[in-house]
Design an enzyme around this catalytic site. Structure first.
Site, PDB file in Angstrom:
ATOM      1  N   HIS A  93       0.804  -1.224   0.000  1.00 50.17           N
ATOM      2  CA  HIS A  93       0.000   0.000   0.000  1.00 50.17           C
ATOM      3  C   HIS A  93       0.837   1.274   0.000  1.00 50.17           C
ATOM      4  CE1 HIS A  93      -3.452  -2.598   0.966  1.00 50.17           C
ATOM      5  NE2 HIS A  93      -4.182  -1.592   0.527  1.00 50.17           N
ATOM      6  N   GLY A  94       2.067   1.211   0.450  1.00 51.95           N
ATOM      7  CA  GLY A  94       2.854   2.432   0.437  1.00 51.95           C
ATOM      8  C   GLY A  94       4.236   2.252   1.030  1.00 51.95           C
TER       9      GLY A  94
END
Length: 479
Positions: A326-327
């Protein structure tokens, strides 16, 4: 190009008309899809097209090489592994290079050493995490003999770059999507109309609910220390609905848009905020990603077949990778480990995580026990979203600290009351339509008349056009 843009409003009807009335035949339609998808994706930055083309060609070639090595499993394994390493390396450089370098520098600094490796100005290509995973699933499935390698290169390019789901999913498997580009497609009026309904509901969730919440949430996070704790609680609840309506709204638009072209995409959200446990939530939230991790990470590691200890370890690995997916920030990793911890507790404690039937099965209202379980699950998810929303771990901890302060009992000014009402309305509507694929699949005596249905559609369109807040970029574009 974004769904909520003037360009897309012009782009979609044009491609639709060319697809059904000019480019007749499977090969021509596939070619149009590839060209349209590359225009759609290149609208942000044409340089990104080189990366998606490399990913597509390498994955396509890996399928052919695996077929050529039939009977030689070592050779096939080497080809599949090479494709996985190549695509993950591209993802690592463009998404994680600065994160890894900064983390290494920090670790050495903690040890009293100076590493001081330089970071680089790298632009994150939109949707690279999505189409990379989609390409990887093809190579793995060919190796596992779940699908025959495709030789039609145009069909394969269409499979990887199909514009409705290119930048934010659903992450489609080759076993579902690729055959649809190989066989002929005919226009289905009923499917197209239902696709338009689903797109309309997706736009409503994004433009009315998510974007109106965004202003409130961003305003609070800018100076959260100045707000009463109760408003921080409200802010956290609102963000839970913002990210849900933003991402599920995109999925609805993508699925509905695909149906206009005779393509069926997988369902990506299934009323996740009506889940009775955290494991059930993850079976209903971002289904295409979590099923990808289940089939390509969790099960190959042994799943839950090798004892409780190994099961817990596998859960932590999956959620660690999910957070990192996700990041490139430790707060995302912490978010993943938070969910791994509580999903693991369901294994240790006598807490039910699997259910034979959906919530409220054959009942008008849920049982009191189910309501308690839903509220508790939503509480855990909302706390997790704080870690997800915070720019770093220290900010997340500080936000939670302020939220748990004595000012929790101050109600002088409550933020987002209108947005909370919209969220409540959303939950009521989703509860009523919980057995449908999307909310606007209307049935019953009230909606039996076409005039009533069209009155509702027109109302939603007008309300969306007249009352929407400033249009925001889809949250998951950054992933």
């Amino acid at each position: 190009m974004s769904f909520n843009s003037i360009e897309f409003i012009i782009f979609l009807p044009l491609v639709f008309l060319l697809y059904w009335f000019v480019f007749k035949g499977t090969k021509k339609q596939n070619l149009l899809i590839v060209v349209a998808s590359y225009v759609f994706y290149g609208w942000w930055d044409w340089r990104f097209l080189v990366l998606i083309a490399i990913t597509t060609l390498c994955s396509y070639a890996s399928g052919l090489l695996i077929a050529r090595c039939e009977g030689k499993r070592r050779c096939q394994k080497a080809v599949s592994a090479a494709n996985i390493v190549l695509n993950l390396s591209i993802l690592a450089v463009f998404k994680y290079y600065n994160f890894f370098i900064t983390s290494l520098n920090d670790v050495f600094a903690m040890l009293g050493l100076t590493l001081d490796w330089p970071t680089a100005s790298i632009i994150l290509p939109v949707g690279i995490s999505f189409y990379t995973f989609q390409a990887l699933s093809y190579s793995i499935d060919v190796y596992r003999k779940k699908i025959e390698p495709v030789r039609d290169v145009v069909a394969f390019f269409a499979f990887i770059s199909f514009f409705p789901q290119l930048v934010a999913g659903p992450i489609e498997r080759a076993t579902n999507l690729l055959p649809q580009f190989v066989k002929p497609r005919t226009f289905d009026y009923g499917k197209a109309v239902d696709g338009c309904r689903q797109m309309l509901w997706g736009f409503f969730k994004k433009l009315i609910i998510a974007d109106s919440i965004a202003g409130v949430v961003d305003g609070v996070w800018t100076n959260y220390a100045d707000h009463f704790a109760f408003n921080l609680v409200i802010c956290s609840i609102l963000f839970s609905f913002q990210i849900y309506c933003d991402f599920s709204g995109y999925s609805d638009i993508a699925i509905g848009c695909a149906r206009l072209f005779g393509i069926n995409l997988s369902r990506n959200f299934d009323i996740p905020y009506l889940s009775r446990s955290l494991p059930e939530f993850w079976r209903r939230w971002h289904i295409s990603l979590m099923s990808w991790f289940r089939d390509y990470v969790y099960f190959p590691m042994g799943g839950s077949r090798r004892g409780l200890g190994r099961t817990i370890f596998n859960l932590y690995v999956v959620f660690f990778i999910s957070g990192l997916w996700h990041g490139a920030e430790w707060s995302f990793v912490l978010w993943g480990l938070f969910h791994a911890t509580f999903c693991s507790l369901y294994r240790f404690l006598p807490l039910r995580s699997k259910f034979e039937h959906p919530v409220g099965y054959h009942r008008l209202l849920p049982q009191v026990k189910e309501v308690v379980m839903i509220v508790f699950t939503f509480f855990l998810v909302t706390v997790g979203w704080i870690l997800f929303r915070a720019p770093d771990m220290s900010t997340a901890c500080d936000f939670i600290s302020h939220m748990c302060s004595g000012s929790i009992l101050h109600f002088d000014y409550v933020i987002g009351k209108w947005q909370l009402l919209l969220c409540l309305l959303l939950m009521v509507v989703e509860w009523i339509q919980r057995d449908k694929q999307h909310v606007l699949q209307l049935s019953g005596k009230v909606f039996a008349k076409r005039g009533v249905r069209w009155a509702l559609y027109v109302f939603i369109v007008l309300y969306t056009l007249l009352w929407q807040e400033t249009s925001q970029v889809f949250l998951y574009f950054q992933f």
